[in-house]
Design a protein around this motif. Structure first.
Motif, PDB file in Angstrom:
ATOM      1  N   GLY A  86      41.274  39.456  40.592  1.00 20.87           N
ATOM      2  CA  GLY A  86      40.751  40.852  40.373  1.00 20.87           C
ATOM      3  C   GLY A  86      40.269  41.683  42.088  1.00 20.87           C
ATOM      4  N   GLU A  87      40.669  41.888  42.803  1.00 25.32           N
ATOM      5  CA  GLU A  87      39.427  42.436  43.711  1.00 25.32           C
ATOM      6  C   GLU A  87      38.746  43.604  43.263  1.00 25.32           C
ATOM      7  N   GLU A  88      37.637  43.393  42.316  1.00 25.03           N
ATOM      8  CA  GLU A  88      36.665  44.349  42.437  1.00 25.03           C
ATOM      9  C   GLU A  88      36.492  45.188  42.820  1.00 25.03           C
ATOM     10  N   ARG A  89      36.165  45.566  44.184  1.00 21.89           N
ATOM     11  CA  ARG A  89      36.075  45.719  45.228  1.00 21.89           C
ATOM     12  C   ARG A  89      37.148  47.999  44.772  1.00 21.89           C
ATOM     13  N   GLY A  90      38.256  46.759  45.247  1.00 19.09           N
ATOM     14  CA  GLY A  90      39.512  47.793  45.264  1.00 19.09           C
ATOM     15  C   GLY A  90      39.114  49.237  43.978  1.00 19.09           C
ATOM     16  N   ILE A  91      39.373  47.889  42.723  1.00 18.16           N
ATOM     17  CA  ILE A  91      39.612  48.971  41.450  1.00 18.16           C
ATOM     18  C   ILE A  91      38.570  49.662  41.696  1.00 18.16           C
ATOM     19  N   GLN A 107      41.283  44.833  30.529  1.00 13.87           N
ATOM     20  CA  GLN A 107      41.782  43.929  30.154  1.00 13.87           C
ATOM     21  C   GLN A 107      41.405  42.705  30.777  1.00 13.87           C
ATOM     22  N   ALA A 108      41.813  41.606  30.618  1.00 13.59           N
ATOM     23  CA  ALA A 108      42.182  40.151  31.046  1.00 13.59           C
ATOM     24  C   ALA A 108      42.862  38.883  30.262  1.00 13.59           C
ATOM     25  N   THR A 109      43.635  39.313  31.249  1.00 12.16           N
ATOM     26  CA  THR A 109      44.644  38.398  30.722  1.00 12.16           C
ATOM     27  C   THR A 109      44.625  36.538  30.950  1.00 12.16           C
ATOM     28  N   PRO A 110      44.780  35.509  29.519  1.00 12.06           N
ATOM     29  CA  PRO A 110      43.923  34.386  29.584  1.00 12.06           C
ATOM     30  C   PRO A 110      45.322  33.509  30.545  1.00 12.06           C
ATOM     31  N   ASP A 111      44.274  32.200  30.961  1.00 14.58           N
ATOM     32  CA  ASP A 111      44.866  31.244  31.593  1.00 14.58           C
ATOM     33  C   ASP A 111      45.697  30.508  29.995  1.00 14.58           C
ATOM     34  N   ARG A 112      46.456  29.092  30.346  1.00  9.20           N
ATOM     35  CA  ARG A 112      47.018  27.980  29.660  1.00  9.20           C
ATOM     36  C   ARG A 112      46.425  27.371  30.155  1.00  9.20           C
ATOM     37  N   THR A 113      45.482  26.723  28.904  1.00  8.44           N
ATOM     38  CA  THR A 113      45.427  25.253  29.410  1.00  8.44           C
ATOM     39  C   THR A 113      46.156  24.158  29.606  1.00  8.44           C
ATOM     40  N   SER A 130      32.613  40.000  36.879  1.00  6.56           N
ATOM     41  CA  SER A 130      32.652  40.134  37.587  1.00  6.56           C
ATOM     42  C   SER A 130      33.278  42.142  38.102  1.00  6.56           C
ATOM     43  N   LEU A 131      33.998  42.437  37.608  1.00  2.00           N
ATOM     44  CA  LEU A 131      34.553  43.804  37.658  1.00  2.00           C
ATOM     45  C   LEU A 131      33.704  44.701  36.864  1.00  2.00           C
ATOM     46  N   SER A 132      33.224  44.043  35.340  1.00  2.00           N
ATOM     47  CA  SER A 132      31.670  44.148  34.935  1.00  2.00           C
ATOM     48  C   SER A 132      31.130  45.194  35.309  1.00  2.00           C
ATOM     49  N   ASN A 133      30.406  43.937  36.405  1.00  2.09           N
ATOM     50  CA  ASN A 133      29.432  44.291  36.716  1.00  2.09           C
ATOM     51  C   ASN A 133      29.321  45.428  38.196  1.00  2.09           C
ATOM     52  N   ASN A 134      30.771  45.542  38.875  1.00  2.00           N
ATOM     53  CA  ASN A 134      30.746  45.986  39.418  1.00  2.00           C
ATOM     54  C   ASN A 134      31.025  48.014  38.873  1.00  2.00           C
TER      55      ASN A 134
END
Length: 475
Positions: A86-91, A107-113, A130-134
């Motif tokens: 995600g691009e945190e600045r745009g959000i 909400q963040a979608t998990p990777d599949r190992t 990063s989004l939380s920080n912004n």
């Protein structure tokens, strides 16, 4: 009982160009499906309005903000989904430009190992940080899912969604709230003092009316007034009145009709009413059944002009979609340190009882006479889930502060009068010490639900209240 009201979510789909953009496409579809599965609505950019309907650039942020502004009156909260980093600045730009001032869930979608190739790796685990920080930099309050990453198609996310929808309902329900204070605080109840000014600073207005005005309007109302007769029919339908004199029922009906009209005329949502013992001595009934009926209809009403009490009832009702009651932390239950008797005399909504009937107020009757105290709702509180809450003003520090937590109403035997039930709460002695040390009132709002985490989140994250969760939240 009706299900909790559905919520409309503004949805922002995150995307970052050097990550697989097809994940934004499927992520948008997955979050919309999850929201609709839960019975809610989504306002989100169309797939043709930006790259896969996601937000990455400032232009896309502006398009998203414009969409949200067009739906300002509908959107209750915002969900940000990160199908990739995600691009945190745009959000954050989209949220700032929209200017909605509503709760935000990340909400963040998990990777599949088993599939972390360049074509499918998400990195949303990292992007969420990063989004939380912004969001912090932009001073935008936000909420987090239970797990750091969670599949939007999972039942775990449905639980998160139900919790966040309750948070959104609470925050919206307290925005520009108007509380009716009917009558003066009884002299014997110093404990229900509160500050109108502190509540006003949080956007909550208290609109008072003197009890003499209510009684004056009743005196002008004829016995055959349409509103009075309609309320009389509603009372008889609501609760058994076999042992109550017709004259007392008519008085209750007029009281209820006058209060209903005043609340509608002044756009009042909830109320707190003077009782002890002015209405009994000078009017000849208790207001309990009228208050019970309002609370049953999700229009909470608290006795003794306990404005913080009715506010707390309202928060619980908004979260759960079910009626709330105001109770006393009243008695120990034998030697069990985690059980207590919660009681009122009573104006509990019918939803709280196994069986209920109208009777006289046994405590006050000894002073003013049985004939002047008809109108209580008497019965045993049924067993079931319990959430309790209390949010009062602290005039010394100029804040709204309170506590919430969860327990159960039990089926333990209890022989007493009024409306009473046995509650079981983990580490109850610790909670009681907290209430006494922090000098909270003996009144507490209760609800047949488990919505304590939503109450706490709304209070501390979005309403600017100080909130204590008992016994403790991991967050």
């Amino acid at each position: 009982m009706a299900a909790p009201k559905s919520v409309t979510f503004g949805v922002i789909v995150g995307n970052r160009g050097f990550f697989p953009s097809h994940l934004a496409k499927t992520g948008r579809e997955e979050i919309i499906a999850a929201i609709e599965k839960a019975g809610h609505k989504a306002v989100v950019l169309g797939a043709e309005e930006s790259t896969h309907g996601a937000v990455e650039t400032y232009d896309e942020a502006m398009h998203c903000a414009a969409l949200f502004k067009r739906h300002r009156e509908e959107i209750d909260a915002i969900i940000v989904t990160l199908p990739n980093f995600g691009e945190e600045r745009g959000i954050v730009d989209a949220i700032r430009l929209a200017g909605l001032n509503v709760p935000v869930l990340v909400q963040a979608t998990p990777d599949r190992t088993a599939n972390m190739t360049i074509a499918f790796r998400r990195d949303s685990f990292c992007g969420k940080m990063s989004l939380s920080n912004n969001l912090m930099q932009y001073k935008i309050p936000y909420s987090l899912t239970t797990l750091h990453t969670v599949d939007p198609a999972s039942e775990k996310f449905q639980v998160d969604l139900a919790w966040f929808a309750a948070v959104a309902r609470i925050v919206k329900g307290l925005k520009n709230l108007r509380i009716g204070a009917i009558g003066a605080r009884p002299a014997a109840f110093n404990t229900v003092r509160y500050s109108e000014r502190i509540y006003e600073s949080h956007g909550i207005t208290v609109d008072p009316i003197d009890l003499s005005e209510i009684l004056g309007r009743i005196n002008r109302m004829g016995d055959n007034d349409d509103a009075a007769q309609a309320k009389l029919a509603a009372i008889k339908k609501y609760v058994s009145t076999n042992s109550v004199p017709d004259a007392a029922l008519l008085k209750m009906a007029k009281l209820g009709a006058v209060i209903d009209t005043w609340m509608k005329q002044n756009h009042i949502t909830i109320s707190a009413i003077q009782c002890w013992t002015s209405l009994e001595e000078y009017f000849g009934v208790v207001p309990c059944t009228i208050m019970s009926m309002m609370s049953e209809d999700l229009i909470p009403s608290a006795c003794e002009v306990d404005v913080p009490g009715t506010l707390s009832m309202h928060m619980l009702a908004l979260a759960s979609g079910t009626p709330s009651a105001l109770l006393d932390w009243n008695n120990n239950y034998g030697d069990d340190p985690n059980k207590a008797v919660c009681f009122h005399c009573s104006n509990l909504p019918k939803h709280f009882f196994k069986d209920v009937t109208m009777d006289y107020q046994a405590i006050i009757a000894g002073t003013v006479g049985i004939e002047n105290t008809f109108g209580t709702c008497v019965g045993r509180v049924k067993s079931g889930a319990m959430t309790y809450a209390r949010y009062s003003t602290d005039d010394r520090r100029g804040v709204v502060r309170g506590y919430t937590g969860e327990g159960h109403f039990t089926d333990d035997p209890l022989e007493t009068f009024g409306g009473a039930g046995v509650v079981e709460i983990p580490k109850l002695q610790s909670l009681l010490k907290y209430i006494c040390r922090e000098a909270f009132e003996h009144h507490v709002a209760a609800n047949f639900s488990h919505v304590g985490p939503a109450i706490h989140e709304a209070a501390v994250r979005y309403l600017g209240f100080e909130s204590h969760y008992h016994p403790k939240l991991e967050d």
